[in-house]
Design a protein around this motif. Sequence first.
Motif, PDB file in Angstrom:
ATOM      1  N   GLY A  10      31.925  22.730  20.381  1.00 28.00           N
ATOM      2  CA  GLY A  10      32.160  22.422  21.799  1.00 28.00           C
ATOM      3  C   GLY A  10      30.881  22.756  22.547  1.00 28.00           C
ATOM      4  N   THR A  11      31.011  23.473  23.679  1.00 32.39           N
ATOM      5  CA  THR A  11      29.812  23.919  24.394  1.00 32.39           C
ATOM      6  C   THR A  11      29.275  25.157  23.681  1.00 32.39           C
ATOM      7  N   LEU A  12      28.008  25.527  23.951  1.00 33.43           N
ATOM      8  CA  LEU A  12      27.405  26.659  23.233  1.00 33.43           C
ATOM      9  C   LEU A  12      28.183  27.954  23.482  1.00 33.43           C
ATOM     10  N   GLY A  13      28.586  28.609  22.422  1.00 35.40           N
ATOM     11  CA  GLY A  13      29.323  29.866  22.551  1.00 35.40           C
ATOM     12  C   GLY A  13      28.368  31.037  22.619  1.00 35.40           C
ATOM     13  N   PHE A  14      28.907  32.223  22.531  1.00 36.36           N
ATOM     14  CA  PHE A  14      28.043  33.391  22.630  1.00 36.36           C
ATOM     15  C   PHE A  14      27.581  33.883  21.267  1.00 36.36           C
ATOM     16  N   LEU A  15      28.448  33.705  20.274  1.00 30.14           N
ATOM     17  CA  LEU A  15      28.132  34.195  18.936  1.00 30.14           C
ATOM     18  C   LEU A  15      27.579  33.078  18.046  1.00 30.14           C
ATOM     19  N   THR A  16      27.497  31.863  18.596  1.00 28.84           N
ATOM     20  CA  THR A  16      27.024  30.727  17.800  1.00 28.84           C
ATOM     21  C   THR A  16      25.618  30.341  18.278  1.00 28.84           C
ATOM     22  N   ASP A  17      24.773  29.886  17.333  1.00 25.73           N
ATOM     23  CA  ASP A  17      23.369  29.629  17.673  1.00 25.73           C
ATOM     24  C   ASP A  17      23.035  28.169  17.939  1.00 25.73           C
ATOM     25  N   TYR A  18      23.852  27.257  17.406  1.00 27.59           N
ATOM     26  CA  TYR A  18      23.579  25.826  17.585  1.00 27.59           C
ATOM     27  C   TYR A  18      24.852  25.132  18.065  1.00 27.59           C
ATOM     28  N   THR A  19      24.661  24.031  18.810  1.00 25.82           N
ATOM     29  CA  THR A  19      25.813  23.186  19.119  1.00 25.82           C
ATOM     30  C   THR A  19      25.826  22.038  18.103  1.00 25.82           C
ATOM     31  N   GLN A  20      26.925  21.347  18.094  1.00 31.38           N
ATOM     32  CA  GLN A  20      27.075  20.200  17.184  1.00 31.38           C
ATOM     33  C   GLN A  20      25.972  19.157  17.416  1.00 31.38           C
ATOM     34  N   ASP A  21      25.574  18.979  18.688  1.00 28.17           N
ATOM     35  CA  ASP A  21      24.514  18.008  19.017  1.00 28.17           C
ATOM     36  C   ASP A  21      23.183  18.380  18.365  1.00 28.17           C
ATOM     37  N   GLU A  22      23.034  19.651  18.030  1.00 32.22           N
ATOM     38  CA  GLU A  22      21.766  20.111  17.439  1.00 32.22           C
ATOM     39  C   GLU A  22      21.876  20.225  15.919  1.00 32.22           C
ATOM     40  N   LEU A  23      22.839  19.539  15.338  1.00 36.94           N
ATOM     41  CA  LEU A  23      23.107  19.694  13.907  1.00 36.94           C
ATOM     42  C   LEU A  23      21.881  19.408  13.041  1.00 36.94           C
ATOM     43  N   ASN A  24      21.135  18.350  13.383  1.00 43.89           N
ATOM     44  CA  ASN A  24      19.961  18.023  12.565  1.00 43.89           C
ATOM     45  C   ASN A  24      18.905  19.118  12.650  1.00 43.89           C
ATOM     46  N   VAL A  25      18.685  19.628  13.875  1.00 48.90           N
ATOM     47  CA  VAL A  25      17.721  20.730  14.050  1.00 48.90           C
ATOM     48  C   VAL A  25      18.183  21.914  13.206  1.00 48.90           C
ATOM     49  N   CYS A  26      19.465  22.199  13.294  1.00 49.01           N
ATOM     50  CA  CYS A  26      20.040  23.345  12.576  1.00 49.01           C
ATOM     51  C   CYS A  26      19.813  23.189  11.065  1.00 49.01           C
ATOM     52  N   LEU A  27      20.137  22.021  10.531  1.00 49.36           N
ATOM     53  CA  LEU A  27      20.018  21.816   9.083  1.00 49.36           C
ATOM     54  C   LEU A  27      18.554  21.878   8.642  1.00 49.36           C
ATOM     55  N   ASN A  28      17.668  21.319   9.455  1.00 56.71           N
ATOM     56  CA  ASN A  28      16.243  21.411   9.102  1.00 56.71           C
ATOM     57  C   ASN A  28      15.762  22.854   9.137  1.00 56.71           C
ATOM     58  N   ASP A  29      16.228  23.615  10.123  1.00 55.58           N
ATOM     59  CA  ASP A  29      15.872  25.044  10.180  1.00 55.58           C
ATOM     60  C   ASP A  29      16.378  25.774   8.931  1.00 55.58           C
ATOM     61  N   LEU A  30      17.610  25.457   8.535  1.00 51.62           N
ATOM     62  CA  LEU A  30      18.207  26.136   7.381  1.00 51.62           C
ATOM     63  C   LEU A  30      17.388  25.920   6.110  1.00 51.62           C
ATOM     64  N   ILE A  31      16.927  24.689   5.914  1.00 52.30           N
ATOM     65  CA  ILE A  31      16.235  24.415   4.653  1.00 52.30           C
ATOM     66  C   ILE A  31      14.739  24.731   4.704  1.00 52.30           C
ATOM     67  N   SER A  32      14.182  24.907   5.914  1.00 51.53           N
ATOM     68  CA  SER A  32      12.724  25.090   5.956  1.00 51.53           C
ATOM     69  C   SER A  32      12.280  26.443   6.517  1.00 51.53           C
ATOM     70  N   ARG A  33      13.198  27.221   7.085  1.00 51.45           N
ATOM     71  CA  ARG A  33      12.761  28.472   7.715  1.00 51.45           C
ATOM     72  C   ARG A  33      13.429  29.693   7.091  1.00 51.45           C
ATOM     73  N   GLU A  34      12.746  30.830   7.227  1.00 49.02           N
ATOM     74  CA  GLU A  34      13.348  32.117   6.844  1.00 49.02           C
ATOM     75  C   GLU A  34      13.989  32.714   8.097  1.00 49.02           C
ATOM     76  N   PRO A  35      15.217  33.146   8.020  1.00 48.93           N
ATOM     77  CA  PRO A  35      15.837  33.696   9.235  1.00 48.93           C
ATOM     78  C   PRO A  35      15.379  35.116   9.536  1.00 48.93           C
ATOM     79  N   LYS A  36      15.382  35.444  10.838  1.00 45.19           N
ATOM     80  CA  LYS A  36      15.264  36.856  11.243  1.00 45.19           C
ATOM     81  C   LYS A  36      16.688  37.375  11.300  1.00 45.19           C
ATOM     82  N   ILE A  37      16.881  38.648  11.042  1.00 41.25           N
ATOM     83  CA  ILE A  37      18.245  39.192  11.037  1.00 41.25           C
ATOM     84  C   ILE A  37      18.472  40.081  12.261  1.00 41.25           C
TER      85      ILE A  37
END
Length: 257
Positions: A70-97
């Motif tokens: 839905g709209t951006l929540g507080f505990l969620t980092d991406y919205t559905q509209d940003e799915l491609n950005v999210c997936l590219n980040d997942l496969i190409s970046r190391e996360p900070k914790i």
Amino acid sequence: MRYAIVRKLDENSDHVADEVTKKLQAYGWKYDEENPTLVICIGGDGTLLYGVHQYMENINQIMFLGIHTGTLGFLTDYTQDELNVCLNDLISREPKINKAPLLKIKVDKWENPAYALNEMRIENVIKSQNMDIYIDGEFFEKCRGSGICLSTQAGSTAYNRSLKGAVIDSGLSVMQLAEITPIQHSKHRSLGNPYIMMETRKVSMLSDDFTTAMLCYDHIAVPLNDAKKIEVCFSDKYVNFARYREYSYLRRLKNLY
Ligand code: NAD
């Protein structure tokens, strides 16, 4: 990378989950529901809370990422509209914790403690609830009303905020005690303001009668029945939020209102 998906039970979240699975499998990620390294929660803040509780046993070894459908929540980092950005980040970046500590809730009549990311509440909608609050073993105050809410920094923007509790900046590790519709009159007074405490505090709630009260923690609610004492402190468990891109607490805060 071993991953699992926790999703809201609706068609839209199913569709997003399929897209995520297709992309991640193509990059060699393994779906492992039993022993994941990363849990991707698709839905809203409630879905992320649900995911956290599903993996409570080994929580310190797991990372969490939320995609909001839905709209951006507080505990969620991406919205559905940003799915491609999210997936590219997942496969190409190391996360900070970012670690978010969990509250540990011990009820005298329960065998095992419960844990909470947002908050624990003692709520009574049937009759006014009396309870004595002790902090680090020292008597603090008598509460009368619909109950109390003890929240974490992460939970400060959730139920606590509806109680006019303070929003706590990210990075601070504190506990906040707020009363729920307290009764205040000439014969009975309590602090009335939310009380922000050091993370090392231990808070106890005692009453002879919790029979009609509920213990609510995050999205879970359980009757207290014949319990007489509830103790709360920070646990050694925490949620590892995987941040694949810059996280602005202020941006989320501004999105809230
Ligand atoms: P839910 O999943 O429908 O969530 C209720 C609302 O709280 C949603 O708008 C959600 O986005 C928001 N929320 C949850 N965690 C948040 C956080 N850390 N910061 C900002 N907003 C947050 O409801 P549920 O599954 O019954 O309960 C889950 C959580 O919802 C509880 O932990 C509680 O804090 C919150 N809640 C708030 C109220 C209130 O503000 N009056 C009432 C019920 C539940």
